[in-house]
Design a protein around this motif. Structure first.
Motif, PDB file in Angstrom:
ATOM      1  N   GLU A 305     -31.234  12.866 -45.042  1.00  0.00           N
ATOM      2  CA  GLU A 305     -31.632  14.229 -44.708  1.00  0.00           C
ATOM      3  C   GLU A 305     -32.764  14.749 -45.593  1.00  0.00           C
ATOM      4  O   GLU A 305     -33.741  15.326 -45.105  1.00  0.00           O
ATOM      5  N   ILE A 306     -32.642  14.562 -46.912  1.00  0.00           N
ATOM      6  CA  ILE A 306     -33.662  15.101 -47.819  1.00  0.00           C
ATOM      7  C   ILE A 306     -35.019  14.451 -47.549  1.00  0.00           C
ATOM      8  O   ILE A 306     -36.042  15.143 -47.430  1.00  0.00           O
ATOM      9  N   LEU A 307     -35.027  13.122 -47.447  1.00  0.00           N
ATOM     10  CA  LEU A 307     -36.297  12.438 -47.212  1.00  0.00           C
ATOM     11  C   LEU A 307     -36.874  12.809 -45.851  1.00  0.00           C
ATOM     12  O   LEU A 307     -38.096  12.959 -45.708  1.00  0.00           O
ATOM     13  N   GLN A 308     -36.030  12.978 -44.863  1.00  0.00           N
ATOM     14  CA  GLN A 308     -36.518  13.386 -43.540  1.00  0.00           C
ATOM     15  C   GLN A 308     -37.164  14.763 -43.592  1.00  0.00           C
ATOM     16  O   GLN A 308     -38.211  14.996 -42.974  1.00  0.00           O
ATOM     17  N   ARG A 309     -36.548  15.687 -44.348  1.00  0.00           N
ATOM     18  CA  ARG A 309     -37.106  17.039 -44.441  1.00  0.00           C
ATOM     19  C   ARG A 309     -38.447  17.028 -45.174  1.00  0.00           C
ATOM     20  O   ARG A 309     -39.382  17.732 -44.792  1.00  0.00           O
ATOM     21  N   LEU A 310     -38.521  16.205 -46.210  1.00  0.00           N
ATOM     22  CA  LEU A 310     -39.804  16.093 -46.917  1.00  0.00           C
ATOM     23  C   LEU A 310     -40.872  15.464 -46.015  1.00  0.00           C
ATOM     24  O   LEU A 310     -42.034  15.899 -46.003  1.00  0.00           O
ATOM     25  N   HIS A 311     -40.465  14.450 -45.264  1.00  0.00           N
ATOM     26  CA  HIS A 311     -41.414  13.793 -44.355  1.00  0.00           C
ATOM     27  C   HIS A 311     -41.931  14.778 -43.321  1.00  0.00           C
ATOM     28  O   HIS A 311     -43.136  14.833 -43.031  1.00  0.00           O
ATOM     29  N   ARG A 312     -41.019  15.599 -42.755  1.00  0.00           N
ATOM     30  CA  ARG A 312     -41.459  16.599 -41.772  1.00  0.00           C
ATOM     31  C   ARG A 312     -42.350  17.652 -42.422  1.00  0.00           C
ATOM     32  O   ARG A 312     -43.356  18.067 -41.855  1.00  0.00           O
ATOM     33  N   ALA A 313     -41.963  18.085 -43.627  1.00  0.00           N
ATOM     34  CA  ALA A 313     -42.712  19.152 -44.299  1.00  0.00           C
ATOM     35  C   ALA A 313     -44.162  18.751 -44.541  1.00  0.00           C
ATOM     36  O   ALA A 313     -45.076  19.559 -44.389  1.00  0.00           O
ATOM     37  N   TYR A 314     -44.381  17.477 -44.897  1.00  0.00           N
ATOM     38  CA  TYR A 314     -45.734  17.017 -45.209  1.00  0.00           C
ATOM     39  C   TYR A 314     -46.347  16.189 -44.095  1.00  0.00           C
ATOM     40  O   TYR A 314     -47.404  15.577 -44.282  1.00  0.00           O
ATOM     41  N   GLY A 315     -45.699  16.167 -42.950  1.00  0.00           N
ATOM     42  CA  GLY A 315     -46.284  15.532 -41.780  1.00  0.00           C
ATOM     43  C   GLY A 315     -46.598  14.067 -41.974  1.00  0.00           C
ATOM     44  O   GLY A 315     -47.535  13.542 -41.380  1.00  0.00           O
ATOM     45  N   GLY A 316     -45.849  13.377 -42.829  1.00  0.00           N
ATOM     46  CA  GLY A 316     -46.099  11.957 -43.034  1.00  0.00           C
ATOM     47  C   GLY A 316     -47.378  11.660 -43.789  1.00  0.00           C
ATOM     48  O   GLY A 316     -47.898  10.544 -43.727  1.00  0.00           O
ATOM     49  N   ASN A 317     -47.918  12.646 -44.512  1.00  0.00           N
ATOM     50  CA  ASN A 317     -49.183  12.462 -45.233  1.00  0.00           C
ATOM     51  C   ASN A 317     -49.052  11.404 -46.324  1.00  0.00           C
ATOM     52  O   ASN A 317     -48.101  11.425 -47.117  1.00  0.00           O
ATOM     53  N   ALA A 318     -49.994  10.461 -46.360  1.00  0.00           N
ATOM     54  CA  ALA A 318     -49.913   9.337 -47.297  1.00  0.00           C
ATOM     55  C   ALA A 318     -50.057   9.791 -48.748  1.00  0.00           C
ATOM     56  O   ALA A 318     -49.334   9.316 -49.636  1.00  0.00           O
ATOM     57  N   LYS A 319     -51.016  10.685 -49.022  1.00  0.00           N
ATOM     58  CA  LYS A 319     -51.213  11.143 -50.395  1.00  0.00           C
ATOM     59  C   LYS A 319     -50.014  11.963 -50.858  1.00  0.00           C
ATOM     60  O   LYS A 319     -49.587  11.855 -52.013  1.00  0.00           O
ATOM     61  N   ALA A 320     -49.448  12.772 -49.960  1.00  0.00           N
ATOM     62  CA  ALA A 320     -48.253  13.531 -50.309  1.00  0.00           C
ATOM     63  C   ALA A 320     -47.112  12.585 -50.659  1.00  0.00           C
ATOM     64  O   ALA A 320     -46.378  12.809 -51.630  1.00  0.00           O
ATOM     65  N   MET A 321     -46.952  11.514 -49.876  1.00  0.00           N
ATOM     66  CA  MET A 321     -45.921  10.520 -50.154  1.00  0.00           C
ATOM     67  C   MET A 321     -46.121   9.911 -51.544  1.00  0.00           C
ATOM     68  O   MET A 321     -45.170   9.770 -52.320  1.00  0.00           O
ATOM     69  N   GLU A 322     -47.363   9.587 -51.853  1.00  0.00           N
ATOM     70  CA  GLU A 322     -47.671   8.980 -53.145  1.00  0.00           C
ATOM     71  C   GLU A 322     -47.348   9.931 -54.288  1.00  0.00           C
ATOM     72  O   GLU A 322     -46.748   9.546 -55.301  1.00  0.00           O
ATOM     73  N   ILE A 323     -47.750  11.208 -54.128  1.00  0.00           N
ATOM     74  CA  ILE A 323     -47.509  12.187 -55.186  1.00  0.00           C
ATOM     75  C   ILE A 323     -46.014  12.447 -55.352  1.00  0.00           C
ATOM     76  O   ILE A 323     -45.506  12.538 -56.485  1.00  0.00           O
ATOM     77  N   LEU A 324     -45.290  12.568 -54.240  1.00  0.00           N
ATOM     78  CA  LEU A 324     -43.853  12.812 -54.322  1.00  0.00           C
ATOM     79  C   LEU A 324     -43.140  11.651 -55.011  1.00  0.00           C
ATOM     80  O   LEU A 324     -42.273  11.853 -55.864  1.00  0.00           O
ATOM     81  N   CYS A 325     -43.492  10.418 -54.628  1.00  0.00           N
ATOM     82  CA  CYS A 325     -42.897   9.251 -55.289  1.00  0.00           C
ATOM     83  C   CYS A 325     -43.127   9.315 -56.792  1.00  0.00           C
ATOM     84  O   CYS A 325     -42.216   9.078 -57.601  1.00  0.00           O
ATOM     85  N   SER A 326     -44.344   9.635 -57.154  1.00  0.00           N
ATOM     86  CA  SER A 326     -44.691   9.674 -58.568  1.00  0.00           C
ATOM     87  C   SER A 326     -43.947  10.789 -59.288  1.00  0.00           C
ATOM     88  O   SER A 326     -43.457  10.607 -60.404  1.00  0.00           O
ATOM     89  N   THR A 327     -43.862  11.967 -58.643  1.00  0.00           N
ATOM     90  CA  THR A 327     -43.173  13.101 -59.263  1.00  0.00           C
ATOM     91  C   THR A 327     -41.699  12.791 -59.481  1.00  0.00           C
ATOM     92  O   THR A 327     -41.135  13.057 -60.556  1.00  0.00           O
ATOM     93  N   VAL A 328     -41.061  12.232 -58.459  1.00  0.00           N
ATOM     94  CA  VAL A 328     -39.641  11.904 -58.574  1.00  0.00           C
ATOM     95  C   VAL A 328     -39.424  10.870 -59.673  1.00  0.00           C
ATOM     96  O   VAL A 328     -38.493  10.981 -60.486  1.00  0.00           O
ATOM     97  N   GLN A 329     -40.281   9.868 -59.709  1.00  0.00           N
ATOM     98  CA  GLN A 329     -40.125   8.801 -60.689  1.00  0.00           C
ATOM     99  C   GLN A 329     -40.414   9.289 -62.103  1.00  0.00           C
ATOM    100  O   GLN A 329     -39.684   8.968 -63.048  1.00  0.00           O
ATOM    101  N   THR A 330     -41.481  10.088 -62.267  1.00  0.00           N
ATOM    102  CA  THR A 330     -41.927  10.482 -63.601  1.00  0.00           C
ATOM    103  C   THR A 330     -41.137  11.659 -64.156  1.00  0.00           C
ATOM    104  O   THR A 330     -40.722  11.651 -65.315  1.00  0.00           O
ATOM    105  N   ASP A 331     -40.945  12.679 -63.332  1.00  0.00           N
ATOM    106  CA  ASP A 331     -40.361  13.931 -63.828  1.00  0.00           C
ATOM    107  C   ASP A 331     -38.856  14.050 -63.582  1.00  0.00           C
ATOM    108  O   ASP A 331     -38.204  14.923 -64.162  1.00  0.00           O
ATOM    109  N   PHE A 332     -38.300  13.215 -62.685  1.00  0.00           N
ATOM    110  CA  PHE A 332     -36.874  13.331 -62.351  1.00  0.00           C
ATOM    111  C   PHE A 332     -36.148  11.994 -62.479  1.00  0.00           C
ATOM    112  O   PHE A 332     -35.130  11.769 -61.830  1.00  0.00           O
TER     113      PHE A 332
END
Length: 805
Positions: A305-332
């Protein structure tokens, strides 16, 4: 696969087969071929002749063909090596090597778990899109506009496609990221023709386009025009500053050429007369996002559910995916649920990419102020002519110890791109960062000053066109902070160059053939300097250089005005010699003598020979037996030729022998005298000493080819053509004529081109082809009329009236 991996793989293949590693030159060839460079460009980089590079490359392709059991060539090396490397390495590097060990036991696989085998984390979900581009190319589309919002992966897709397709040459143009910084299309054509295609640009846009078209018909060329939208208005048409871009795109859409052009743009191109197919790049699917998050071993909740909501929110944007991956990995700590808990049901107030970037940079500012400031400061670089920065340029924007750690912080958060030790900012990240940088006037000023200092100090010798372009970057940083005096100093900073001269940057650039670009930057900065309380000597030296550019391009009256203004200023200051220190006096006297020498050369081209002799004699009198002896030597050469033109053979011969003796004793530095060596060749040719003339022309030609000095090369070729004609070798003469005319025409050297046409007419007259001779003399007459060279016009008219069959 990067070029370093490719070379390493190639080296291992050859070592296994032959027991020998790649040589330095072979590595250089592979590196440059990987980037689509010509053999001529590779020779310039490697410091060998083009013929030697071709020989080594040919042997290398044969070796690789034997090793791989199929024909390997310069054109297919990249694509075939990718194929063989994929076969050799069926799976990507294991996930365990890419993440911290403490995360391994905590991974919860999503359901269903998408496979991460054989995927490139930077190119997830794009195989079908690559095939679409190939299908569009096969259907005959010459221009394909890859359209979509920022961060969708348009540039990555275009670069990947062009690099894996077997194009002979790849050309790339990064459009400025701001409308105010758009580059003239003439500059782009200069770059492509000179550096990538081994040709000279034309004197105007239409000629350069014609030459480019010839190459596009002969070679299979891939072209990337990246980030077009700053050049488009709200209707998808070119803004006034970019109207000439339309002419280039019309050419690239011509069905008679072999090129395929990919354009990336957020906006649709709606320019009349340009045939372009628009391909709206699809967004990444939810499965693609799952693959990326799984690849990075992030801890995902048991439901999607969470990943689906994020995917919908950012429309599958590649750079958004990259930034989110990095944020989750680095800051969380790699925990997506923790990220979601921190941001709540609405993780960001806004869901578009720009606001995601803003949110990420805001968080960076709180967590790592040093990295935040470095990011902002890095946004001051232009990323145009120099699209990627070396590490030293990044470190120039902060304390080295802090900067190294800050770079790691930015990379961990996907806020800076890096490949093969080169760094750059994604356009959207740069847009947000530069907006913040400009809000802090002091920091904006400091960042641009640091960038300007880096470009100036990092280039100590101008050995290549790339060196000169990097040195010129400092000019643009000073312009950005309205420091026009400092910008002028960039143009006037002297360095040793490939001709063993110590010349201002602007002078070296125009000798390399960059006449129009140098003229533009000088006139732009002069517009501001002349309205400010700027030292008059700075303005005068710029006018001195601009005068020589005007002279070469046929604007001799404007050239004379520039030199007379310089003389007026230097005379005024020299009258107050008691108030000048020795160094300043030397500089003033040098500038004064140089302007006098230029006026003498201009007068020779106008055939105002008595006027030329007066100016040249003044230079000799002022420079002889002083620290300015070099100018006296040059003036003596020109004076000898002037006497030869007037039939004063004894005086001309005496002066020529003196010059020959001087040049012989300066042989170790004679590359800097290449222009005057060919003038001495003309003198001996006028005196009938053809063997000596030919030897001098050949010397000048060798120096010009080694140091990329197109004007001298063309003048030497014209001289060799006249000698071949006098030796009754018309075929050889016409071959020399053809090369020289093309070069003169390319750099827009009107006076020289007119003279070349006159000599070409004489060659055709010797073949009894009177009509053809008259045709070229009429062309010379038209050029001299355009230049307003009355006495030269009279000479050509006499030829037309007297040389009848």
């Amino acid at each position: 696969m990067g070029v370093d991996n490719a070379i390493e793989f190639t080296d291992s293949l050859l070592y296994e087969k032959t027991g020998q590693h790649l040589s330095d030159l072979q590595c250089c060839i592979l590196q440059q071929v990987w980037g689509g460079k010509t053999y001529r460009a590779i020779a310039a980089v490697a410091g060998y002749s083009e013929g030697h590079v071709k020989d080594v490359a040919s042997q290398l392709w044969r070796l690789l063909s034997d090793v791989l059991g199929e024909r390997i060539t310069k054109g297919n090396y990249r694509s075939r090596l990718v194929y063989w490397l994929k076969r050799a390495k069926r799976k990507v590097i294991t996930v365990a090597d890419r993440v911290s060990p403490h995360l391994h036991t905590a991974v919860a696989a999503p359901a269903p778990a998408p496979t991460t085998d054989n995927i490139d984390p930077h190119f997830i979900g794009r195989d079908a899109h690559i095939q679409t581009l190939e299908d569009l190319k096969s259907q005959g589309h010459k221009i394909i506009v890859i359209q979509g919002e920022g961060g969708l992966g348009k540039t990555t897709l275009a670069q990947h496609y062009l690099r894996q397709t077997s194009f002979d040459i790849l050309l790339e143009w990064r459009v400025a990221q701001e409308t105010s910084s758009l580059t003239d299309v003439e500059h782009i054509l200069d770059e492509w023709l000179r550096q990538d295609l081994g040709d000279e640009p034309g004197q105007d846009l239409s000629i350069s386009l014609s030459r480019l078209k010839r190459h596009l018909k002969q070679k299979h060329i891939g072209i990337l025009i990246d980030n077009l939208e700053p050049a488009l208005d709200g209707n998808g048409q070119f803004v006034p500053e970019a109207r000439s871009y339309a002419e280039l795109l019309k050419l690239l859409s011509d069905f008679s050429i072999q090129a395929t052009t990919l354009i990336t743009s957020r906006d649709r191109l709606c320019e009349p007369g340009i045939k372009a197919h628009h391909y709206r790049l699809p967004r990444l699917t939810f499965v693609n996002w799952q693959q990326c998050f799984s690849y990075h071993q992030l801890r995902l909740p048991t439901t999607d559910e969470i990943l689906q909501r994020l995917h919908r929110a950012y429309g599958g944007n590649a750079k958004a995916m990259e930034i989110l991956c990095s944020t989750v990995q680095t800051d969380f700590n790699g925990d997506l649920a923790a990220y979601w808990q921190a941001y709540g049901a609405n993780p960001l107030a806004e869901i578009d990419l720009k606001n995601l970037v803003i949110s990420q940079i805001d968080r960076l500012q709180c967590l790592d102020p040093v990295a935040h400031q470095l990011l902002c400061r890095l946004s001051c670089y232009r990323y145009q002519a120099i699209a990627k920065l070396p590490l030293a340029a990044v470190l120039a924007q902060g304390q080295e110890q802090d900067a190294q750690r800050a770079i790691a912080s930015l990379r961990n958060r996907s806020l800076i791109e890096m490949e093969h030790g080169q760094y750059w900012l994604h356009p959207i990240i740069r847009a947000v960062a530069i907006e913040r940088l400009r809000q802090d006037a002091a920091l904006w000023h400091q960042a641009n000053q640091a960038a300007a200092h880096y470009w100036t100090s990092s280039i100590t010798v101008l050995k290549s066109i790339m060196d000169a372009q990097q040195a010129l970057e400092a000019y643009y940083h000073h312009i950005a902070i309205d420091d026009y005096s400092a910008a002028a100093n960039v143009l006037l900073k002297s360095r040793h160059n490939q001709w063993q001269q110590f010349l201002p940057l602007a002078s070296s650039l125009y000798r390399m053939g960059f006449l129009h670009p140098v003229s533009t930057v000088i006139t732009d900065v002069l517009t501001h300097l002349e309205n400010e309380s700027t030292p008059l000597l700075q303005v005068s030296e710029l006018r001195n250089i601009l005068g020589d550019i005007y002279w070469i391009t046929g604007e001799i009256q404007a050239a004379i005005t520039c030199q007379e203004s310089t003389l007026s200023t230097t005379h005024r200051h020299l009258d107050n010699v008691t108030n000048l220190d020795a160094r300043r006096h030397y500089y003033l006297q040098m500038l004064n003598i140089d302007s006098q020498l230029s006026l003498g050369l201009y007068a020779m081209d106008l055939w105002e020979l008595d006027q030329a002799k007066d100016a040249l004699t003044t230079v000799i009198n002022q420079g002889e037996n002083t620290r300015h002896q070099a100018w006296a030597d040059k003036a003596t050469v020109a004076l000898a030729l002037t006497h030869a033109y007037q039939g004063q053979a004894q005086t001309a011969s005496t002066l020529a022998k003196r010059c020959l003796h001087t040049f012989t004793h300066q042989s170790s530095q004679s590359g800097r005298l290449a222009y005057f060596i060919q003038l001495l060749g003309q003198t001996y040719g006028q005196l009938g000493h053809l063997d000596q003339a030919k030897n001098l022309y050949q010397q000048a030609l060798n120096f010009a080819e080694a140091g990329h000095y197109p004007q001298v090369k063309a003048k030497a070729l014209t001289g060799l053509a006249t000698i071949s004609r006098q030796h009754q070798q018309p075929a050889e003469a016409l071959q020399y004529h053809s090369q020289s005319v093309e070069l003169f025409d390319g750099i827009g050297a009107k006076c020289d081109l007119a003279y070349a046409y006159v000599e070409l007419g004489h060659t055709y007259l010797s073949l009894q082809k009177v009509d053809v001779a008259h045709q070229y003399w009429h062309q010379a007459l038209a050029l001299y009329r355009d230049i307003d060279a009355q006495k030269q016009m009279h000479r050509v008219l006499n030829l037309l009236n007297n040389k009848q069959s």
